[in-house]
Design a protein around this motif. Structure first.
Motif, PDB file in Angstrom:
ATOM      1  N   PRO B 423       0.847  -1.197   0.000  1.00 47.59           N
ATOM      2  CA  PRO B 423       0.000   0.000   0.000  1.00 47.59           C
ATOM      3  C   PRO B 423       0.881   1.245   0.000  1.00 47.59           C
ATOM      4  O   PRO B 423       2.011   1.212   0.513  1.00 47.59           O
ATOM      5  N   PHE B 424       0.340   2.326  -0.502  1.00 46.63           N
ATOM      6  CA  PHE B 424       1.140   3.512  -0.773  1.00 46.63           C
ATOM      7  C   PHE B 424       1.972   3.955   0.426  1.00 46.63           C
ATOM      8  O   PHE B 424       3.178   4.103   0.336  1.00 46.63           O
ATOM      9  N   GLU B 425       1.321   4.149   1.549  1.00 44.78           N
ATOM     10  CA  GLU B 425       2.029   4.720   2.707  1.00 44.78           C
ATOM     11  C   GLU B 425       3.115   3.786   3.210  1.00 44.78           C
ATOM     12  O   GLU B 425       4.221   4.226   3.548  1.00 44.78           O
ATOM     13  N   VAL B 426       2.811   2.491   3.216  1.00 40.71           N
ATOM     14  CA  VAL B 426       3.813   1.516   3.659  1.00 40.71           C
ATOM     15  C   VAL B 426       4.990   1.521   2.681  1.00 40.71           C
ATOM     16  O   VAL B 426       6.159   1.540   3.080  1.00 40.71           O
ATOM     17  N   ALA B 427       4.653   1.523   1.409  1.00 35.85           N
ATOM     18  CA  ALA B 427       5.702   1.510   0.392  1.00 35.85           C
ATOM     19  C   ALA B 427       6.606   2.725   0.533  1.00 35.85           C
ATOM     20  O   ALA B 427       7.836   2.613   0.481  1.00 35.85           O
ATOM     21  N   GLU B 428       5.997   3.894   0.786  1.00 38.18           N
ATOM     22  CA  GLU B 428       6.783   5.122   0.942  1.00 38.18           C
ATOM     23  C   GLU B 428       7.735   5.006   2.112  1.00 38.18           C
ATOM     24  O   GLU B 428       8.911   5.362   2.012  1.00 38.18           O
ATOM     25  N   SER B 429       7.221   4.501   3.244  1.00 42.45           N
ATOM     26  CA  SER B 429       8.122   4.394   4.404  1.00 42.45           C
ATOM     27  C   SER B 429       9.216   3.368   4.139  1.00 42.45           C
ATOM     28  O   SER B 429      10.344   3.528   4.590  1.00 42.45           O
ATOM     29  N   PHE B 430       8.871   2.293   3.390  1.00 42.08           N
ATOM     30  CA  PHE B 430       9.896   1.334   2.993  1.00 42.08           C
ATOM     31  C   PHE B 430      10.977   2.024   2.165  1.00 42.08           C
ATOM     32  O   PHE B 430      12.168   1.875   2.425  1.00 42.08           O
ATOM     33  N   VAL B 431      10.523   2.772   1.186  1.00 40.11           N
ATOM     34  CA  VAL B 431      11.478   3.399   0.260  1.00 40.11           C
ATOM     35  C   VAL B 431      12.384   4.363   1.016  1.00 40.11           C
ATOM     36  O   VAL B 431      13.593   4.369   0.841  1.00 40.11           O
ATOM     37  N   ASP B 432      11.742   5.130   1.942  1.00 37.53           N
ATOM     38  CA  ASP B 432      12.552   6.065   2.734  1.00 37.53           C
ATOM     39  C   ASP B 432      13.614   5.315   3.517  1.00 37.53           C
ATOM     40  O   ASP B 432      14.774   5.719   3.555  1.00 37.53           O
ATOM     41  N   ALA B 433      13.207   4.232   4.153  1.00 40.21           N
ATOM     42  CA  ALA B 433      14.155   3.481   4.983  1.00 40.21           C
ATOM     43  C   ALA B 433      15.233   2.828   4.106  1.00 40.21           C
ATOM     44  O   ALA B 433      16.400   2.771   4.489  1.00 40.21           O
ATOM     45  N   LEU B 434      14.804   2.347   2.947  1.00 38.83           N
ATOM     46  CA  LEU B 434      15.773   1.676   2.068  1.00 38.83           C
ATOM     47  C   LEU B 434      16.845   2.650   1.601  1.00 38.83           C
ATOM     48  O   LEU B 434      17.988   2.294   1.411  1.00 38.83           O
ATOM     49  N   ARG B 435      16.425   3.903   1.482  1.00 41.41           N
ATOM     50  CA  ARG B 435      17.370   4.883   0.952  1.00 41.41           C
ATOM     51  C   ARG B 435      18.257   5.491   2.017  1.00 41.41           C
ATOM     52  O   ARG B 435      19.125   6.300   1.722  1.00 41.41           O
ATOM     53  N   THR B 444      14.121   0.771  11.133  1.00 37.66           N
ATOM     54  CA  THR B 444      12.964  -0.044  11.522  1.00 37.66           C
ATOM     55  C   THR B 444      11.681   0.612  11.009  1.00 37.66           C
ATOM     56  O   THR B 444      11.498   1.813  11.161  1.00 37.66           O
ATOM     57  N   VAL B 445      10.868  -0.218  10.372  1.00 38.09           N
ATOM     58  CA  VAL B 445       9.577   0.289   9.899  1.00 38.09           C
ATOM     59  C   VAL B 445       8.479  -0.611  10.509  1.00 38.09           C
ATOM     60  O   VAL B 445       8.565  -1.836  10.432  1.00 38.09           O
ATOM     61  N   GLU B 446       7.506   0.034  11.115  1.00 39.50           N
ATOM     62  CA  GLU B 446       6.345  -0.728  11.599  1.00 39.50           C
ATOM     63  C   GLU B 446       5.176  -0.442  10.686  1.00 39.50           C
ATOM     64  O   GLU B 446       4.930   0.706  10.328  1.00 39.50           O
ATOM     65  N   TYR B 447       4.482  -1.510  10.290  1.00 39.90           N
ATOM     66  CA  TYR B 447       3.368  -1.271   9.366  1.00 39.90           C
ATOM     67  C   TYR B 447       2.316  -2.359   9.522  1.00 39.90           C
ATOM     68  O   TYR B 447       2.525  -3.369  10.167  1.00 39.90           O
ATOM     69  N   ARG B 448       1.186  -2.060   8.901  1.00 38.22           N
ATOM     70  CA  ARG B 448       0.064  -3.018   8.968  1.00 38.22           C
ATOM     71  C   ARG B 448      -0.345  -3.408   7.568  1.00 38.22           C
ATOM     72  O   ARG B 448      -0.347  -2.566   6.660  1.00 38.22           O
ATOM     73  N   LEU B 449      -0.654  -4.661   7.402  1.00 38.90           N
ATOM     74  CA  LEU B 449      -1.147  -5.150   6.115  1.00 38.90           C
ATOM     75  C   LEU B 449      -2.370  -6.022   6.364  1.00 38.90           C
ATOM     76  O   LEU B 449      -2.470  -6.684   7.388  1.00 38.90           O
TER      77      LEU B 449
END
Lengths: 130, 950
Positions: B423-435, B444-449
């Protein structure tokens, strides 16, 4: 005396029966009526003897006291005049005539004279009105 | 050991005595051809079993083999008694003798464990014992003489002597016995065949001797007692049988060699503590000084059971160290420091050491296994659900782990970008952390799916792995989140519950005091503080509740209740409590056991302030008492009825009971009207009562009632509701007398009016008849005299003279009349003067006494005057009296007027209207008129009139 004779239906002197239980009144009435030319045929002191005397004496006038020991004057009048004829009944009383109201009128009597006003003239007047 | 001790103590003398008796019985038997030989052999066999059994019991106290051996020997000896000539001894031997066979079969089947396997086998053995006991016993009950035994004495216990039946029973039991022995043989054979070689070494000798003797006994049964061969078999069986206990003993002693190790296993529990191991070794080796040292690999030293390190000392003459090392490589495991004497039991020691070694090695292995298992579990728990390798641009490169946690299948994931998958918001936080730069370390990213319709919580830790890749370790912590939220919810519930409880405790108007078990105050609630004025702080805490609150002389029962309280049942204690201001309140307390939040045992004293309640009850009670007194004292009739008109349990008052004869014991439950209302009026009354009850407003009715003895009453009654008790009050007053009085007054008034009318009539008559007539005559006489005045002057004069007399008489009559109407002298000069005038006119002498001081009220004077006047008139007319006394005087606020004559008496006051009229006049003034007139004694008329202003 004269008016009594002149006015009477009868040629003779009118005869009177005096009925009263008081002897003093009977004596006074006899004196007055005889003085004025009436012939007092007799006296009676109660209703029954009055009716008997009236039958026997056949007076022209019955001077009748309203208040008698046995019958009252109105009853005696009724009996004396019940056959349409009979004597001229003159009711007397020491009371005023108005005390008896219409009783006198309906009794068959010639009229009413208070005792204190009894006179030959008054009786003669009633005889003439008859 | 105790059992063996008892066996020795009890059985040795018993068995010896029995053996002696048996020897005697056999040696003196008339029936035996060689009694002496048998008298020797028989007890030898019996004692051989008994002694072997006792030895076995001593060596193996836990094994019942010894006991069974003793039993076999014992019953063998009993069996010998049936050779006796004495009939009782013979009987014992005959009936109980066969038990040795049961004991022997039991022994064989129980060897070597000493016990029979539970189930079929054990039941079979029991059956065998029963058969052995009943076989001879039953038969002997039906025969006086033992069949086929010429010299045997008669049976002393016989139910009925029926030899044929006894014979049949004998055959039955012989066959049964033979069958049982066959079964025993079969069982033994099967056991032999199923035994291991080691076990066969133990069983072998026993089975051989036992089996042979069993076979011989079986043959003996099969041949019967008649054949000659039975004697041969009998002797053979004897000899073989005699050797059996020796083989048993040998078997048991062989078994004893493996004992210490087995005992060690028995004495020491699985996974023992060092102390338990040491205790077991001490017991097994019989050395209470033994010390058990264990080798700690980690530090390379021995430690004793308390954990203190110990150094192995060189052996001395008294103390020796025996090491327990691993057999394979000699690695130290443990060591025993013990008494040197144990070296003399080398075999035992070696065995124990071997067993201990085995146990320790096994224990260590187990411990190692457990350690590795725990490690593995920890590792397994630490493994994440998913490990991803993602390029810094967000492309999935590698996926490992639980496919359940994947949002799309693994195959599709590889090569996809997080932006396409998540989902968009999770993906964004992933991308931020990956970068994030490598230097920033783990992101660390906490998210819900939502996976499969269920929302799940994840934590992704991103560890840079080279310049372009990031390893993402994903953990599913849905369960933890759920648990945490559940925990939070429960916590909130508990908090709400606590708040609720607290507000209840502090707002309910209940005294709550928490105490310790000795009565020391721990806590109090707000209402308690408010009611008694004590603060809930350190000044009160710890004070003893009864010392602090309870009034001195009521402490004892409270303390008693406090101490008596049952864990499950609260106790009650009512008493007076005193507050800080000294005010005393009555508290109804309940004392209960309670365990507080810290798990401490407490007492909860819960109390209700009943002071006001009691005060109100007391007030109500007093009011009720007062009303009861009023109800009892009032002359009114009071009756409480139900809504349907029946007399209620509250009943009736005294006045009602006195007048009607119905009291609280007889009136309740009856319809009210049936008690007092006459039958003919019952319906009417019932209607009136129903109306009154329905309307609820009191309106008065008058009704006739019937009192005791049929006395008629007139009552005035009302019915009003009693809302407090939902009933109705009929209150009635007896008005009978009042009504009579009223009637009397009415009659009196009527008579007064009548009297007045009569007087007027008389007056009018008198006037008419008297003065009026005279005046009429006078008037006529005067007029006549007037007319005669001129002509007859003498006559006129005579008339006037008569008129003057008439006038004089008229005046006299008028005067007399006026006096009759009201005496002027009374009005002008009062009663005494008026009475004097009366007395003066009376035709007989009157003695007057009138002393009245002052004038009386007018009506009283008049009444008194007319009483005297009437009395004097009556005396003159009827009394034939010669003198009269008249008295008038004041007495106690009344005037009393009395006229007494000396005439003939016998006057009837009811006769004539004169006295009656006087009585009315007097009574109208509330006075009384009495007439006393006894015949011959004169008459007294007395009037008493109160002197009040009328």
């Amino acid at each position: 005396m004269a008016p009594a004779r002149a006015l009477c239906h009868h040629s003779a002197v009118p005869t009177v029966l005096i009925v009263d239980d008081h002897p003093s009144f009977r004596a006074s009435a006899r004196a007055i009526l005889e003085a004025e030319g009436f012939e007092v045929a007799g006296e009676a002191e109660d209703g029954e003897s009055a009716i008997a005397a009236a039958g026997r004496l056949a007076p022209d006038v019955v001077l009748l006291d309203v208040q008698l020991p046995d019958l009252d004057g109105f009853e005696v009048t009724r009996r004396l005049t019940s056959n349409g004829g009979g004597p001229c009944v003159v009711l007397v009383s020491s009371r005023d005539g108005s005390d008896f109201g219409p009783l006198v009128e309906g009794s068959g009597a010639c009229g009413f004279v208070p005792k204190s006003e009894l006179s030959g003239e008054a009786v003669t007047a009633l005889l003439q009105m008859r | 050991m105790r059992l063996t001790g008892r066996l020795w103590l009890g059985l040795i003398p018993l068995t010896l005595v029995l053996a002696a008796v048996t020897v005697g019985a056999i040696a003196t038997s008339d029936r035996l051809s060689s009694p002496v030989a048998l008298a020797v052999v028989y007890p030898v066999i019996g004692l051989s079993f008994a002694v072997s059994g006792l030895i076995a019991s001593t060596l193996r106290p836990e094994n019942a083999t010894g006991t069974l051996l003793v039993l076999v020997g014992f019953f063998w000896l009993v069996n010998g008694l049936n050779e006796a000539d004495n009939r009782w001894v013979f009987w014992i031997g005959n009936v109980f003798g066969s038990l040795f066979l049961a004991a022997f079969a039991h022994l064989m089947l129980a060897f070597p464990e000493g016990r029979v396997a539970p189930g079929l086998e054990r039941r079979f053995v029991g059956f065998f014992w029963l058969t052995a006991l009943s076989a001879n016993g039953l038969v002997s009950l039906f025969q006086r003489h033992v069949e086929g035994c010429d010299g045997c004495p008669d049976d002393p216990v016989v139910l009925s002597d029926s030899p044929r039946f006894a014979h049949a029973l004998g055959i039955f039991f012989s066959v049964l016995g033979g069958l049982i022995f066959l079964v025993v043989v079969v069982l033994l054979v099967r056991r032999w065949r199923g035994a291991t070689p080691a076990r066969r070494r133990v069983l072998g000798p026993v089975y051989l001797s036992g089996g042979i003797s069993t076979a011989l006994v079986t043959a003996l049964f099969a041949l019967g007692s008649v054949s000659a061969a039975s004697r041969v078999f009998g002797i053979a069986a004897f000899v073989t049988f005699g050797t059996v206990p020796l083989f048993f003993l040998a078997g048991l002693l062989r078994d004893r060699l493996s004992r210490p190790a087995a005992r060690l296993l028995r004495e020491v529990p699985d996974e023992p503590t060092p102390e338990q191991a040491q205790d077991g070794l001490r017991t097994v080796l019989g050395d209470p000084t033994l010390e058990f040292l264990t080798w700690l690999d980690e530090v390379g030293v021995y430690v004793d059971v308390r954990g203190a390190s110990a150094t192995l000392q060189p052996d001395t003459a008294r103390r020796v160290t025996t090491r327990i090392d691993r057999e394979s490589d000699g690695h130290p495991l443990a060591a025993l420091v013990h008494d040197a004497a144990l070296l003399h039991q080398r075999g035992v020691l070696d065995e124990v050491v071997s067993a201990a070694r085995l146990a320790i090695e096994k224990d260590r292995g187990l411990q190692a296994l457990r350690r590795s298992d725990a490690r593995n579990r920890a590792l397994i728990g630490a493994i994440p659900d998913l490990i991803l390798t993602i390029a810094r641009d967000g492309t999935y490169l590698e996926v490992r782990g639980d496919p359940e946690t994947l949002i799309v299948p693994r195959e599709e994931l590889i090569g996809s970008n997080v932006r396409d998958v998540l989902p968009f918001e999770v993906a964004e936080s992933f991308v931020d952390a990956l970068r994030a730069p490598v230097a920033k370390g783990v992101q660390t990213v906490e998210y819900r799916l939502v996976i499969g319709g269920v929302e799940r919580h994840f934590e992704a830790r991103m560890v840079p792995s080279g310049d372009d890749e990031v390893v993402v370790i994903v953990r599913d912590f849905t369960q933890r989140v759920e648990l945490e939220s559940e925990l939070a919810r429960r916590l909130q519930e508990v908090q709400h519950e606590q708040m609720f409880t607290r507000s209840v405790v502090n707002t309910a108007p209940i005294v709550l005091i928490l105490c310790d078990e000795n009565g020391g105050i721990v806590r109090m609630n707000d209402p308690t503080q408010a009611l008694f004025g004590y603060p809930d702080d350190e000044r009160m805490r710890g004070r003893i509740i009864w010392d602090a609150f309870i009034v001195e002389d009521e402490r004892a029962p409270f303390v008693e209740a406090f101490r008596r309280v049952h864990p499950l049942r609260p106790t009650e204690a009512r008493g007076r409590w005193r507050g800080a201001d000294g005010q005393v309140r009555v508290i109804e307390a309940s004392i209960a056991h309670i365990v507080d939040g810290q798990g401490l045992r407490r007492r909860l004293v819960a109390g209700l302030d009943v002071t006001d309640l009691i005060r109100e009850r007391e007030a109500v009670r007093q009011q009720r008492d007062f009303l009861s007194v009023v109800a009892a004292a009032t002359p009114s009739f009071l009756v409480v009825v139900e809504a349907d008109g029946t007399v209620a349990a509250e009943g009736v008052n005294r006045a009602f009971a006195d007048v009607t004869g119905y009291d609280d014991s007889t009136a309740p439950g009856n319809p009210f009207w049936e008690l007092v209302v006459p039958d003919e009026l019952a319906d009417e009354f019932q209607e009136q009562l129903a109306d009154a009850i329905r309307q609820g407003t009191p309106s008065a009715h008058e009704s006739p009632w019937i009192g005791t003895g049929g006395r008629p009453l007139l009552v005035e009654w009302t019915c009003r509701p009693l809302p407090e008790i939902g009933k109705y009050l009929i209150s009635a007053l007896d008005i009978t007398e009042r009504m009579q009085q009223e009637q009397e007054v009415r009659a009196s008034r009527a008579r007064i009016v009548e009297a007045a009318d009569g007087a007027r009539r008389r007056l009018e008559r008198n006037l008419h008849d008297g003065a009026q007539q005279r005046l009429v005559s006078l008037s006529l006489a005067l007029r006549l005299a007037q007319s005669k005045l001129r002509d007859d002057p003498d006559g006129a004069e005579q008339l006037l003279t008569g008129a003057a007399d008439e006038l004089t008489q008229a005046l006299a009559e008028l005067r007399e009349l006026a006096r009759g109407i009201h005496p002027a002298v009374l009005t002008d000069r009062g009663l005494p003067a008026a009475l004097e005038a009366l007395a003066a006119r009376a035709p007989l002498p009157v003695e007057l006494s009138a002393d009245l001081e002052a004038r009386l009220p007018g009506p009283v004077e008049a009444a008194a005057y007319y009483v005297v006047a009437e009395a004097l008139t009556n005396i003159a007319k009827y009394a034939e009296a010669s003198a009269v006394q008249v008295r008038a005087q004041r007495r106690n606020g009344r005037v009393v007027v009395e006229v007494a004559d000396d005439g003939i008496g016998g006057a009837d006051p009811r006769r004539g209207s004169g006295l009656r009229g006087l009585a009315d006049r007097v009574e109208a003034l509330d006075g009384e008129l009495e007439v006393e007139s006894t015949a011959g004694e004169g008459t007294t008329v007395r009037a008493v009139i109160p002197l009040v202003e009328h």
